[in-house]
Design an enzyme around this catalytic site. Structure first.
Site, short mmCIF file in Angstrom:
data_model
loop_
_atom_site.label_atom_id
_atom_site.label_comp_id
_atom_site.label_asym_id
_atom_site.label_seq_id
_atom_site.Cartn_x
_atom_site.Cartn_y
_atom_site.Cartn_z
N GLY A 7 4.62 3.60 3.55
CA GLY A 7 3.66 4.66 3.76
C GLY A 7 2.65 4.33 4.83
O GLY A 7 2.09 5.22 5.46
N ASP A 25 -2.99 -1.16 -3.05
CA ASP A 25 -1.53 -0.94 -3.08
C ASP A 25 -0.82 -2.26 -3.39
O ASP A 25 0.09 -2.67 -2.67
CB ASP A 25 -1.06 -0.36 -1.75
#
Length: 996
Positions: free
Chosen positions: A721, A838
């Site tokens: 991402g 993350d």
């Protein structure tokens, strides 16, 4: 002489005098020249700092060099006007320290602590021979400390705490005859503590904590009889035990040897330290009994022996510790009764004895001193009643007595303990009513009374509100009566568990006022009403269990408005009419149970209904699966295996073969177009290389053109991402990884100075378990991050790929420790502190020796700042790793990182991916592990990776325990990363835990 000649003589004399006077008025005095020289040195030093970080040094200006002694952080000698003190600590300055600082030869005090300086200090620092005070702490200096210390004859204080120094501890400091403070903690020094350190007789303060030291503790340290403070623990891993010679440190006031692998008994000689104020020996592997001689430490205020393997009873001699305020003995193997003298210690504030084998009653006078603030006696075998004196002084904030054998009613006085914040009294045999006012205390955030025999009503007072109460668990008691309408006053509740009681009447509509609740369980009661439509106002609900009551009527269609709902159970009620088709549109709903009711009509064949288990509908005689089955089909008479739920898939239209061919050709054409566009874009990037700006965070042997050469499709080694990662080899042979950030548009916050400042922060971070950012390359359209290359890729690729079998247990344990240390640095020691956002196995990279390095730290925050939608996985975390609280706060913090790290630990233990490996839609590794092991640490054998062999069961069990702590649903229940590191250090210690 003629008059004219006389006049001429006077005129020439006047010219000479005037000329001399004029000349002297414009000459520079030696003192001014010296000040100007010192000012020039300081300005040169300032020029080596990061220009964006030096606003605090605005007074350092060449226009006022004569006032150099009034510049920020500067002090001069009154007589010589020499700069004798340079103190620029805690100004958040970054950059390097230029060797020009060595020209300030008269410096006595040099303090540059609490900044972001990096690199190596000038090796000829001994030229500052007048130095008596040198403070370098809380920066990012690296290299070794092999200086010519013998030339720093005046040095009295050397503080190098919390940097990146490595190599062996410096031996030269032993030649500093006047040194009284030496702090080398928080670095990466390795090897052993030199025995010669015991010769520094003037030392009053010594710290080598937080390094990578090993070997045996030298007994020679016992010769430092002037020591007041000694810190040896944290991250260090010594062999053997505590030298008895430490008993000679008679002036010692603070002794900290926590978390450093110490073994064996506690020497009785420590009882000689009568001036000791603090003794920290927690998180080691100490064994044997607590020496009675510790009772001689008459000045002791804090005693922490927790997380060891100590046995026996608490010695009666500790009654002599009259100044004791903190006593931590939890996680040991102590037994016997809790001594009554503990209740009589006049200054005791904190008592933590949990997870031992204590028996008998809690001392009846505990708390009578009026100073008790925290009490945790959980997970023992205590009996008797809860003393009524615990909150005598109205200071008690934490009361945890869960998992014992306590019985009888709760003291009524607890209802007046307005200071209580956390109460955990579950898993006992308590009876009687909930004390009046107990659920309405003003500071209360957590209340657990589950699994007791409490009776009476809900005991909530409409006139009083508990505004901070976030979790209330009253499940599995014998409470009865109706729920008061004032339940809506608990506006802060996030978890409300009332299941397994005898509540009756209706579910009040006011439950819809619980705007923050995300888990609501009122199952296994006797509620007799319809489901109130107002429950849809609880828009943050992710878990709703109304099962095993006597609810009737339809399911309100408003339930479909709870867009975050993940679990919905209304089984074993008297609900009727048809199932709302709107529920099928709830994409978040992955688990639902409508069984054993009186529903009729057809099961909607839309959305989520197609994915619910067949058993979700059994026990509804008038419910039909599809329009092809008569409506008198009785699912209750059929087993779940014969339930014809698959009929609905038989009517799907078949896709013609010609259409498939056209579709495939279309995909091929699109792929070719995308490939051409990518090639054109790459060439365009290279053509515009002159517009690139390169920011280096270390000395580089390559330039922006070399970096751009890496941007080829055949160099791609990863996508995510955050961006695309390319591998490249620089002209000097160095291998790098280049990440091209995605989702960054013109005009976004990435293009301003704020983003550049953030990248500068990341570039200055130096930690052995964090991937090093080497450079930042950018133009107006593209931003490239250049990292050190990790040959073994990510942990996720290795663990879940063909090479997963090569990751033996010891390697996995090492990776867990190293990754935890990296995250711990970001959370606790980095400046500024960074939340990763993350954490996942694909963001833990492995070098050639399989050493773990945390990657992509901080990027999620930067990507979030742009507001782009392309990088949602980086903003919110990755599926399977996301903490529960994200659903109702839409925010992540350091405890969200801890949850994600717990998932990584489960991956290492099981070898399974976070999602998709469990044979059921919507089940992740956390849910699967809890069910499979029944929350029992002993159940870890059921989930161990089958590719592993010869796994030490104690280690596996403790790693599972740590993982379960990390993935607690309530974020406040999770440990910090610093605590996680300490627990992993203890993974080889055979201590028995119970996951609660």
């Amino acid at each position: 002489m003629a008059p004219s000649g006389l006049h001429l003589l006077f005129f020439l004399s006047f010219l000479f005098i005037s000329s001399s006077s004029s000349s002297s008025s414009y000459s520079v005095s030696p003192q001014d020249s010296y000040l100007q020289s010192q000012a020039s040195t300081l300005l040169s030093l300032k020029s080596s700092f990061d220009p964006t970080s030096i606003s605090a040094l605005d007074s350092w200006n060449e226009s006022n060099y004569s006032s150099v002694c009034t510049w920020t952080g500067i002090q001069c000698d009154v007589v010589s006007r020499s700069v004798v003190s340079l103190n620029i600590s805690n100004l958040n300055i970054s950059g390097i320290i230029s060797p020009v600082i060595l020209d300030l030869r008269a410096l006595v005090n040099l303090s540059i602590s609490g900044n972001n300086f990096f690199g190596m200090l000038p090796s000829e620092i001994h030229r500052l021979a007048s130095l008596s005070f040198l403070n370098l702490s809380n920066n990012q200096f690296n290299g070794s400390l092999n200086w010519e210390f013998r030339l720093l004859k005046e040095l009295q204080v050397l503080d190098a705490y919390n940097n990146n120094f490595m190599g062996p501890l410096p031996l030269g400091v032993t030649q500093l005859a006047k040194l009284w403070r030496l702090d080398l903690g928080g670095n990466f020094f390795s090897g052993t503590i030199p025995p010669s350190y015991g010769s520094m007789k003037e030392l009053k303060y010594l710290s080598v904590a937080g390094n990578d030291l090993g070997g045996f503790l030298p007994s020679e340290l016992g010769n430092l009889t002037n020591l007041n403070q000694l810190y040896l623990g944290y991250y260090n891993a010594y062999k053997g035990g505590i030298p008895p010679e430490f008993g000679k440190l008679i002036n010692l006031q603070h002794l900290d040897m926590a978390s450093c692998g110490l073994e064996g008994p506690i020497p009785s000689e420590l009882g000689n330290l009568t001036r000791l104020d603090t003794l920290f020996l927690m998180l080691n592997q100490l064994s044997g009994s607590i020496p009675p001689q510790l009772g001689n430490m008459s000045s002791l205020r804090s005693l922490d022996l927790s997380s060891n393997g100590l046995t026996g009873e608490i010695p009666a001699e500790l009654s002599g510790l009259r100044h004791l305020t903190l006593l931590h003995l939890f996680i040991n193997k102590l037994y016997g009764e809790v001594p009554h003298f503990i209740a009589e210690l006049p200054n005791l504030e904190v008592l933590m004895l949990w997870k031992n084998n204590f028996t008998g009653a809690i001392p009846s006078k505990l708390g009578r001193s009026g100073k008790l603030t925290k009490l945790d006696l959980s997970s023992n075998k205590l009996t008797g009643r809860v003393p009524d004196s615990l909150c005598f002084g109205r200071k008690l904030a934490v009361l945890i007595l869960l998992n014992n054998f306590l019985f009888g009613p709760l003291p009524s006085d607890l209802g007046n303990c307005t200071t209580l914040v956390r109460v955990r009294l579950g898993q006992n045999y308590l009876s009687g009513p909930i004390p009046h006012g107990f659920l309405n205390l003003p500071e209360l955030s957590l209340m657990e009374l589950q699994n007791n025999y409490l009776t009476g009503g809900f005991a909530q007072e409409p006139s009083r509100v508990a505004p901070k109460l976030g979790q209330l668990n009253l499940s599995n008691n014998r409470l009865s009566g109706s729920l008061p309408r004032s339940i809506g006053n608990f506006s802060g509740l996030q978890i409300l568990l009332l299941g397994g009681n005898h509540f009756t009447g209706e579910i009040p509509a006011e439950v819809g006022q619980l705007k923050n609740v995300w888990k609501l369980d009122i199952s296994r009661n006797n509620f007799t009403s319809e489901i109130p439509p107002e429950i849809a106002n609880c828009v943050l609900l992710t878990y709703l269990d109304l099962s095993q009551n006597q609810l009737f009527g339809p399911i309100p269609v408003q339930v479909s408005q709870i867009h975050l709902l993940n679990y919905f159970n209304v089984s074993w009620n008297l609900l009727n009419r048809s199932l709302p088709k709107e529920i099928g549109a709830m994409k978040s709903l992955t688990s639902a149970d409508f069984s054993h009711n009186n529903f009729s009509g057809y099961i909607p064949q839309n959305g989520q209904y197609e994915f619910f288990n067949a058993t979700s509908f059994v026990g509804n005689p008038w419910l039909c699966v599809s329009y092809s089955i008569p409506c008198n089909y009785s699912s209750s008479s059929s087993s779940s295996s014969s339930f014809p739920f698959s009929d609905q898939h038989d009517t799907k239209p078949q896709v013609p073969g010609r259409f498939k061919l056209i579709f495939a050709l279309g995909l091929l054409a699109c792929s070719l177009v995308f490939a051409v566009v990518a090639i054109i874009k790459t060439r365009s990037i290279r053509r515009n290389s002159k517009s690139w700006k390169l920011t280096a965070f270390q000395k580089l042997g390559f330039g922006s053109d070399d970096i751009l050469e890496c941007l080829k499709d055949n160099n791609i080694i990863g996508r995510g991402g955050a961006g695309i990662v390319f591998r490249g080899t620089m002209p000097n042979g160095e291998q790098v990884a280049v990440k091209r950030l995605l989702g960054i548009s013109k005009g976004s916050s990435h293009n301003d100075n704020g983003f550049s400042a953030e990248i500068q922060t990341l570039g200055r971070i130096r930690h052995r378990n964090i991937v090093r950012l080497i450079a930042f390359c950018s133009n107006k359209d593209t931003k490239l991050l250049v990292y050190e290359y990790m040959p073994n890729g990510s942990l996720g690729e290795v663990l879940h790929g063909k090479r997963g079998g090569y990751l033996k247990w010891d390697t996995r344990l090492k990776i867990a420790m190293e990754a935890a240390k990296g995250l711990c640095y970001l959370h606790h020691d980095c400046s500024p502190l960074i939340v990763h956002r993350d954490v996942k196995s694909n963001n833990i990279l492995l070098n050639s020796d399989f050493e773990a390095h945390v990657a992509d730290f901080g990027l999620a925050k930067f990507l979030q700042d742009t507001g782009t939608s392309e990088c949602m996985s980086a903003i919110a975390g990755s599926y399977g790793y996301i903490a529960p609280e994200y659903a109702y706060t839409l925010r992540v913090d350091e405890k969200s990182d801890v949850y994600s790290f717990g998932v990584v630990l489960l991956e290492l233990i099981t070898g399974r991916r976070p999602v998709g490996d469990f044979g059921e839609e919507g089940v992740d590794i956390v849910q699967w592990a809890k069910v499979k092991t029944n929350w029992s640490k002993e159940g870890v054998v059921k989930i161990l990776d089958e590719r592993l062999s010869n796994v030490p069961l104690n280690e596996a069990m403790q790693m599972f325990f740590i993982a379960m702590l990390c993935v607690q649903e309530q974020s406040v229940e999770r440990p910090t990363m610093r605590e996680v590191v300490q627990m992993i250090v203890q993974a080889k210690q055979p201590i028995t835990f119970n996951v609660l």
